[in-house]
Design an enzyme around this catalytic site. Sequence first.
Site, PDB file in Angstrom:
ATOM      1  N   LYS A  10       0.821  -1.216   0.000  1.00 14.04           N
ATOM      2  CA  LYS A  10       0.000   0.000   0.000  1.00 14.04           C
ATOM      3  C   LYS A  10       0.860   1.274   0.000  1.00 14.04           C
ATOM      4  CE  LYS A  10      -3.932  -2.326   2.237  1.00 14.04           C
ATOM      5  NZ  LYS A  10      -4.942  -2.264   3.327  1.00 14.04           N
ATOM      6  N   TYR A  50     -12.334  -2.118  -3.551  1.00 11.17           N
ATOM      7  CA  TYR A  50     -12.861  -2.189  -2.179  1.00 11.17           C
ATOM      8  C   TYR A  50     -14.383  -2.031  -2.138  1.00 11.17           C
ATOM      9  CZ  TYR A  50      -8.340  -2.440   0.252  1.00 11.17           C
ATOM     10  OH  TYR A  50      -7.116  -2.853   0.752  1.00 11.17           O
ATOM     11  N   PHE A  58     -15.454   3.958   6.869  1.00 16.36           N
ATOM     12  CA  PHE A  58     -14.091   4.327   6.478  1.00 16.36           C
ATOM     13  C   PHE A  58     -13.845   4.238   4.974  1.00 16.36           C
ATOM     14  CE2 PHE A  58     -14.041  -0.157   7.886  1.00 16.36           C
ATOM     15  CZ  PHE A  58     -13.576  -0.782   6.735  1.00 16.36           C
ATOM     16  N   ARG A  86      -2.145 -14.427   4.527  1.00 17.71           N
ATOM     17  CA  ARG A  86      -2.893 -13.764   5.612  1.00 17.71           C
ATOM     18  C   ARG A  86      -2.133 -13.904   6.948  1.00 17.71           C
ATOM     19  NH1 ARG A  86      -7.218 -10.447   4.212  1.00 17.71           N
ATOM     20  NH2 ARG A  86      -8.095 -10.895   6.255  1.00 17.71           N
ATOM     21  N   ARG A 103       2.511  -6.561   9.234  1.00 17.59           N
ATOM     22  CA  ARG A 103       1.832  -5.422   9.855  1.00 17.59           C
ATOM     23  C   ARG A 103       2.429  -5.080  11.218  1.00 17.59           C
ATOM     24  NH1 ARG A 103      -4.081  -7.239   7.540  1.00 17.59           N
ATOM     25  NH2 ARG A 103      -4.173  -5.805   5.756  1.00 17.59           N
ATOM     26  N   ASN A 113      -2.077   0.178   6.729  1.00 15.88           N
ATOM     27  CA  ASN A 113      -1.559  -1.077   7.272  1.00 15.88           C
ATOM     28  C   ASN A 113      -0.720  -1.883   6.281  1.00 15.88           C
ATOM     29  OD1 ASN A 113      -3.614  -1.956   5.691  1.00 15.88           O
ATOM     30  ND2 ASN A 113      -4.811  -2.922   7.319  1.00 15.88           N
ATOM     31  N   HIS A 116      -2.189  -5.529   1.519  1.00 14.45           N
ATOM     32  CA  HIS A 116      -3.468  -6.224   1.318  1.00 14.45           C
ATOM     33  C   HIS A 116      -3.169  -7.650   0.883  1.00 14.45           C
ATOM     34  CE1 HIS A 116      -7.256  -7.592  -0.374  1.00 14.45           C
ATOM     35  NE2 HIS A 116      -6.559  -7.987  -1.412  1.00 14.45           N
ATOM     36  N   GLU A 127      -9.439 -10.621  -7.982  1.00 13.06           N
ATOM     37  CA  GLU A 127      -8.521  -9.491  -7.767  1.00 13.06           C
ATOM     38  C   GLU A 127      -7.331  -9.560  -8.721  1.00 13.06           C
ATOM     39  OE1 GLU A 127      -9.725  -9.163  -3.016  1.00 13.06           O
ATOM     40  OE2 GLU A 127      -7.665  -9.689  -3.549  1.00 13.06           O
TER      41      GLU A 127
HETATM   42  P1  ATP Z   1      -7.134  -6.026   3.250  1.00 13.73           P
HETATM   43  O1  ATP Z   1      -8.496  -6.299   2.624  1.00 13.73           O
HETATM   44  O2  ATP Z   1      -6.589  -4.647   2.907  1.00 13.73           O
HETATM   45  O3  ATP Z   1      -6.170  -7.134   3.026  1.00 13.73           O
HETATM   46  P2  ATP Z   1      -8.112  -6.973   5.782  1.00 13.73           P
HETATM   47  O4  ATP Z   1      -8.739  -8.055   4.983  1.00 13.73           O
HETATM   48  O5  ATP Z   1      -7.194  -7.324   6.899  1.00 13.73           O
HETATM   49  O6  ATP Z   1      -7.305  -5.974   4.843  1.00 13.73           O
HETATM   50  P3  ATP Z   1     -10.664  -5.604   5.752  1.00 13.73           P
HETATM   51  O7  ATP Z   1     -11.665  -5.754   6.830  1.00 13.73           O
HETATM   52  O8  ATP Z   1     -10.880  -6.275   4.439  1.00 13.73           O
HETATM   53  O9  ATP Z   1      -9.235  -5.998   6.360  1.00 13.73           O
HETATM   54  O10 ATP Z   1     -10.472  -4.040   5.530  1.00 13.73           O
HETATM   55  C1  ATP Z   1      -9.911  -3.552   4.329  1.00 13.73           C
HETATM   56  C2  ATP Z   1      -9.015  -2.369   4.631  1.00 13.73           C
HETATM   57  O11 ATP Z   1      -9.824  -1.290   5.073  1.00 13.73           O
HETATM   58  C3  ATP Z   1      -8.025  -2.592   5.761  1.00 13.73           C
HETATM   59  O12 ATP Z   1      -6.848  -3.226   5.369  1.00 13.73           O
HETATM   60  C4  ATP Z   1      -7.748  -1.179   6.189  1.00 13.73           C
HETATM   61  O13 ATP Z   1      -6.815  -0.549   5.302  1.00 13.73           O
HETATM   62  C5  ATP Z   1      -9.102  -0.525   6.020  1.00 13.73           C
HETATM   63  N1  ATP Z   1      -9.834  -0.545   7.281  1.00 13.73           N
HETATM   64  C6  ATP Z   1     -10.437  -1.603   7.872  1.00 13.73           C
HETATM   65  N2  ATP Z   1     -10.989  -1.272   9.035  1.00 13.73           N
HETATM   66  C7  ATP Z   1     -10.737   0.064   9.195  1.00 13.73           C
HETATM   67  C8  ATP Z   1     -11.045   1.023  10.197  1.00 13.73           C
HETATM   68  N3  ATP Z   1     -11.728   0.691  11.291  1.00 13.73           N
HETATM   69  N4  ATP Z   1     -10.623   2.285  10.005  1.00 13.73           N
HETATM   70  C9  ATP Z   1      -9.934   2.646   8.910  1.00 13.73           C
HETATM   71  N5  ATP Z   1      -9.604   1.785   7.910  1.00 13.73           N
HETATM   72  C10 ATP Z   1      -9.997   0.523   8.062  1.00 13.73           C
HETATM   73 MG    MG Z   2      -9.926  -7.684   3.248  1.00 14.84          MG
END
Ligand code: ATP
Ligand code: MG
Length: 139
Positions: A10, A50, A58, A86, A103, A113, A116, A127
């Site tokens: 990212k 997304y 968010f 993961r 992370r 973070n 992805h 994707e």
């Molecule tokens: P990713 O999909 O990016 O691999 P993830 O699967 O661990 O991450 P998801 O729940 O899919 O988490 O959330 C997607 C992304 O949205 C997160 O990686 C983060 O960048 C953002 N995100 C998630 N929760 C929050 C939050 N509470 N506040 C701000 N950003 C958030």
């Molecule tokens: Mg995710």
Amino acid sequence: MTEHTFSILKPDATRRNLTGAVNAVIEAAGLRIVAQKRIHMTTAQAGKFYEVHSERPFFGELVEFMTSGPVVVQVLEGENAVARYREVMGATNPANADEGTIRKLFAESVGENTVHGSDSQDNAALEIAQFFSGLEIVG
Ligand code: ATP
Ligand code: MG
């Protein structure tokens, strides 16, 4: 089973010049980077990527962040690559991430973070297809 998963380094990673450091963790974990390119996502691309989060509070912040600078999109190959990556990434919120995960090592906040990774094989296929043609994946 050998699988592919989709990864993004990212904008917080590229901004801090961490592409190589993150890739070193990926490779040390036994995952192979079989496709990789640096792009600057458009708002449309990030919004589509997304889309599942479009109703979350968010979402706007997330799209703004993902388009705030370059990202590195990747295809990773390995045994159970989806689940393995993961694990290597660690929890979404770096405060909850295990020692040694990407992370835990690098992420600044739950929003910024660092990486992805796909959450299922079906999503990995979708994707990967959003960002790569078959010819760009060289295993
Ligand atoms: P990713 O999909 O990016 O691999 P993830 O699967 O661990 O991450 P998801 O729940 O899919 O988490 O959330 C997607 C992304 O949205 C997160 O990686 C983060 O960048 C953002 N995100 C998630 N929760 C929050 C939050 N509470 N506040 C701000 N950003 C958030
Ligand atoms: Mg995710």
